[in-house]
Design an enzyme around this catalytic site. Structure first.
Site, PDB file in Angstrom:
ATOM      1  N   GLY A  18      13.292  -1.050  19.034  1.00  0.00           N
ATOM      2  CA  GLY A  18      13.882   0.204  18.560  1.00  0.00           C
ATOM      3  C   GLY A  18      14.776   0.837  19.618  1.00  0.00           C
ATOM      4  O   GLY A  18      15.903   1.248  19.338  1.00  0.00           O
ATOM      5  N   CYS A 376       5.243  23.897  12.599  1.00  0.00           N
ATOM      6  CA  CYS A 376       4.720  23.604  11.262  1.00  0.00           C
ATOM      7  C   CYS A 376       3.241  24.003  11.156  1.00  0.00           C
ATOM      8  O   CYS A 376       2.927  25.170  10.995  1.00  0.00           O
ATOM      9  CB  CYS A 376       4.964  22.137  10.912  1.00  0.00           C
ATOM     10  SG  CYS A 376       4.940  21.904   9.129  1.00  0.00           S
ATOM     11  N   GLU A 400      -5.835  24.486   2.646  1.00  0.00           N
ATOM     12  CA  GLU A 400      -5.933  23.076   3.029  1.00  0.00           C
ATOM     13  C   GLU A 400      -7.270  22.811   3.736  1.00  0.00           C
ATOM     14  O   GLU A 400      -7.849  21.744   3.596  1.00  0.00           O
ATOM     15  CB  GLU A 400      -4.770  22.698   3.969  1.00  0.00           C
ATOM     16  CG  GLU A 400      -4.806  21.237   4.423  1.00  0.00           C
ATOM     17  CD  GLU A 400      -3.635  20.829   5.330  1.00  0.00           C
ATOM     18  OE1 GLU A 400      -2.812  21.701   5.701  1.00  0.00           O
ATOM     19  OE2 GLU A 400      -3.560  19.652   5.678  1.00  0.00           O
ATOM     20  N   HIS A 522      10.265  21.515  11.619  1.00  0.00           N
ATOM     21  CA  HIS A 522      10.061  20.575  12.731  1.00  0.00           C
ATOM     22  C   HIS A 522      11.345  20.498  13.555  1.00  0.00           C
ATOM     23  O   HIS A 522      12.093  19.512  13.451  1.00  0.00           O
ATOM     24  CB  HIS A 522       9.701  19.185  12.197  1.00  0.00           C
ATOM     25  CG  HIS A 522       8.324  19.093  11.648  1.00  0.00           C
ATOM     26  ND1 HIS A 522       7.208  18.972  12.443  1.00  0.00           N
ATOM     27  CD2 HIS A 522       7.869  19.124  10.375  1.00  0.00           C
ATOM     28  CE1 HIS A 522       6.125  18.909  11.691  1.00  0.00           C
ATOM     29  NE2 HIS A 522       6.498  19.009  10.422  1.00  0.00           N
ATOM     30  N   GLU A 524      11.772  19.718  16.451  1.00  0.00           N
ATOM     31  CA  GLU A 524      11.793  18.599  17.407  1.00  0.00           C
ATOM     32  C   GLU A 524      12.680  17.454  16.924  1.00  0.00           C
ATOM     33  O   GLU A 524      13.223  16.699  17.726  1.00  0.00           O
ATOM     34  CB  GLU A 524      10.365  18.093  17.676  1.00  0.00           C
ATOM     35  CG  GLU A 524       9.624  17.449  16.499  1.00  0.00           C
ATOM     36  CD  GLU A 524       8.830  18.447  15.648  1.00  0.00           C
ATOM     37  OE1 GLU A 524       9.165  19.649  15.679  1.00  0.00           O
ATOM     38  OE2 GLU A 524       7.881  18.029  14.950  1.00  0.00           O
TER      39      GLU A 524
HETATM   40  N1  GLN Z   1      -0.717  20.343   6.804  1.00  0.00           N
HETATM   41  C1  GLN Z   1       0.279  21.373   6.754  1.00  0.00           C
HETATM   42  C2  GLN Z   1       1.010  21.383   5.425  1.00  0.00           C
HETATM   43  O1  GLN Z   1       1.023  20.391   4.726  1.00  0.00           O
HETATM   44  C3  GLN Z   1       1.260  21.244   7.898  1.00  0.00           C
HETATM   45  C4  GLN Z   1       2.072  19.987   7.866  1.00  0.00           C
HETATM   46  C5  GLN Z   1       2.807  19.671   9.143  1.00  0.00           C
HETATM   47  O2  GLN Z   1       2.444  20.172  10.208  1.00  0.00           O
HETATM   48  N2  GLN Z   1       3.822  18.849   9.080  1.00  0.00           N
HETATM   49  O3  GLN Z   1       1.609  22.358   5.059  1.00  0.00           O
END
Ligand code: GLN
EC number: 6.3.4.2
Length: 545
Positions: A18, A376, A400, A522, A524
């Site tokens: 990669g 996130c 969750e 995200h 990053e």
């Molecule tokens: N589990 C959380 C959600 O689905 C956060 C997901 C994540 O950090 N990418 O919303």
């Protein structure tokens, strides 16, 4: 007509195919060529979205919402180019297309077979990706000899017959073996791997040989003799101190020049000055900084790959050497570990395991004014912590982790409740956010704009199901949490939450905390070695102070 470069791997996996493809992409782009990388993954999942980071490392996300192999992250960071779903496909996706065509009667009367139906679909995808570019760089996942990769190798063999042979180049990435205990270098596995590739109808034009020490002339002679690869096309790739050193090393070994010669390109001048600058900064740090990454997927080195790279980019930009301390959120010694660090990052994740540890780490960061960045799930945990400890909503949680919580401060949106399938159904890809004028977020993203005009939009990539529950927006804000990024109304390309304001970024007032910020996205994924992401840059800058 585009040129096609195929990169296969030999002997064992994990020897840096990669990075090789990413580096080669950079070397070609630095010669003014337009390139597109494509990663083929020979597994039956339709994409990487349902795969566990413990097994495969991080799932990378593109602007257009593809959940891909992490190699796309290397490609984007090295080539400095945003990719799309066209740059990654799997056996599962190819079979899905072919069998769906069979059901609608497209091949009526025929027996559907790997050759030609599956191989045709593979070739079609590769050719489609090549439109409008000078070079398409195709990496075949896995190792030559794997059953899974056979249809792809076969498709490549066929493709060579269909295009101008001088537009076709095959690179085989291998490693020198060092026998135990004498540490003597051996070339036999390379010879055998090339034989295996030849048996499938492909003769490599180049070999890239990973090694610990320079390859001796004697070994070079031997490899060339047994593999029929010309000496000057055997490129040694000696272990490098930093990933970002690899393209420079490969350039020194004349990989780019040799490839240009192969394709008959003359006078292609290379400009790697930007990249040289990055290396210069890595080699001359002025300070050292320790950042805790509080997560649970710590046993796979690549599970938080883009987060780690984004932290490194910010360190490079601020001339700092970074030490990233992985902190297991399932262990009890969190506070003791966190005492010795300069900043805390809580990255993304799924499932209840380790959640309370992340919340404890965030509380510690908030109360002790340690620079904090939540990504996130990191935002969701920060909101839960704030709900419990500041808003006094005892037991607040995400549904969750506790579907029966009294205070579902993080929850599905009503329009998501009917979603039963797991694959490809999250909020995925790029979404906009409007930033609050005068907020820390606005200052980080738009440092050069005046205070009043900081009402700007940003775009970040998402991958999550849950959101800050709109029912709790008011109480959170009343207690001092700033929503510094909110999704704008009516953004047309969203199938989620039309007409709904979703929380994208939260922060604490800077009077209270020097750097406490978290995002539902995200960021990053968009950080680059020459352009650290503003949220990571801000974290490192504040920590250095
Ligand atoms: N589990 C959380 C959600 O689905 C956060 C997901 C994540 O950090 N990418 O919303």
């Amino acid at each position: 007509m585009s040129k096609f470069i195929f990169v296969t791997g030999g002997i064992v996996s994990g020897i840096g195919k990669g990075i090789t493809v990413a580096s080669l992409g950079l070397l070609l782009k630095s010669r003014g060529l337009k390139v597109i990388p494509v990663k083929i993954d020979p597994y039956l999942n339709q994409d990487a979205g349902t795969m566990n980071p413990f097994q495969h490392g991080e799932v990378f996300v593109t602007d257009d919402g593809a959940e891909t192999d992490l190699d796309l992250g290397h490609y984007e960071r090295f080539i400095d180019q945003n990719l799309t779903q066209a740059s990654n496909f799997t056996t599962g996706a190819v079979y899905q297309t072919v069998t769906a065509q069979e059901r609608v009667g497209e091949f009526l009367g025929n027996t559907i077979q790997i050759i030609p139906h599956v191989t045709d679909e593979i070739k079609k995808r590769i050719k489609n990706a090549s439109k409008g570019v000078d070079v398409v760089l195709v990496e075949i996942g896995g190792t030559v000899g794997d059953i899974e990769a056979l249809p792809f190798i076969e498709a490549i063999r066929q493709l060579k017959q269909e295009i101008n042979p001088s537009d076709f180049l095959c690179i085989h990435v291998v490693k020198i073996d060092y026998v135990y205990p004498s540490d003597e270098a051996k070339t036999k596995p390379i010879q055998q791997s090339v034989q295996m590739l030849r048996g499938l109808g492909l003769q490599p034009d180049f070999l890239i040989c990973r090694c610990k020490r320079p390859i001796t002339q004697e070994h070079r002679n031997k490899i060339s003799l047994f593999t029929s690869v010309r000496q000057e096309r055997i490129i040694q790739a000696i272990d490098a101190g930093s990933l970002y050193q690899i393209p420079i090393n490969l350039e020194k070994e004349k990989l780019g020049t040799q490839i240009c010669q192969f394709f008959g390109w003359k006078n292609k001048k290379v400009n790697l000055s930007q990249w040289q600058k990055i290396i210069g900064k890595i080699e001359n740090p002025k300070a050292t900084i320790r950042v805790a990454m509080v997560g649970k997927y710590l046993h796979h080195p690549d599970a938080y790959l883009s987060v780690v790279e984004a932290l490194k980019h910010a360190a490079i930009q601020n001339l700092a050497k970074i030490e990233i301390i992985p902190v297991d959120s399932e262990k009890n010694n969190l506070q003791a570990v966190l005492k010795k660090i300069d900043a805390i990052v809580v990255p993304g994740g799924f499932g209840i395991r380790g959640i309370e540890g992340k919340i404890t780490a965030i509380k510690y960061a908030r109360e002790n004014k340690i620079p904090f960045l939540g990504l996130c799930l990191g935002l969701q945990c920060a909101v839960i912590e704030f709900g419990r400890d500041v808003c006094r909503l005892k037991g607040a949680n995400s549904t969750e982790f506790n579907p029966k919580t009294k205070y579902p401060i993080i929850d599905y949106l009503p329009e998501q409740r009917h979603i039963a399938k797991k694959g490809g159904t999250m909020r995925l890809g790029q979404y906009p956010a409007k930033l609050k004028p005068g907020s820390l977020a606005a200052r980080l993203y738009f440092p050069s704009l005046s205070h009043v005009s900081r009402l700007q939009s940003i775009f970040e990539r998402h991958r999550h199901r849950y959101e800050v529950n709109p029912k709790y927006h008011q109480i959170l804000q009343k207690n001092g949490l700033i929503f510094s990024g909110i999704s704008p109304n009516n953004f047309v390309f969203s199938r989620f939450a039309r007409n709904k304001k979703l929380v994208e970024i939260i922060e604490l007032p800077q009077k209270i905390h020097p750097y406490f910020i978290a995002t539902q996205a995200h960021p990053e994924f968009k950080s680059r070695p020459n352009r650290a992401h503003p949220l990571f840059d801000g974290l490192i800058k504040t920590a250095l102070k």
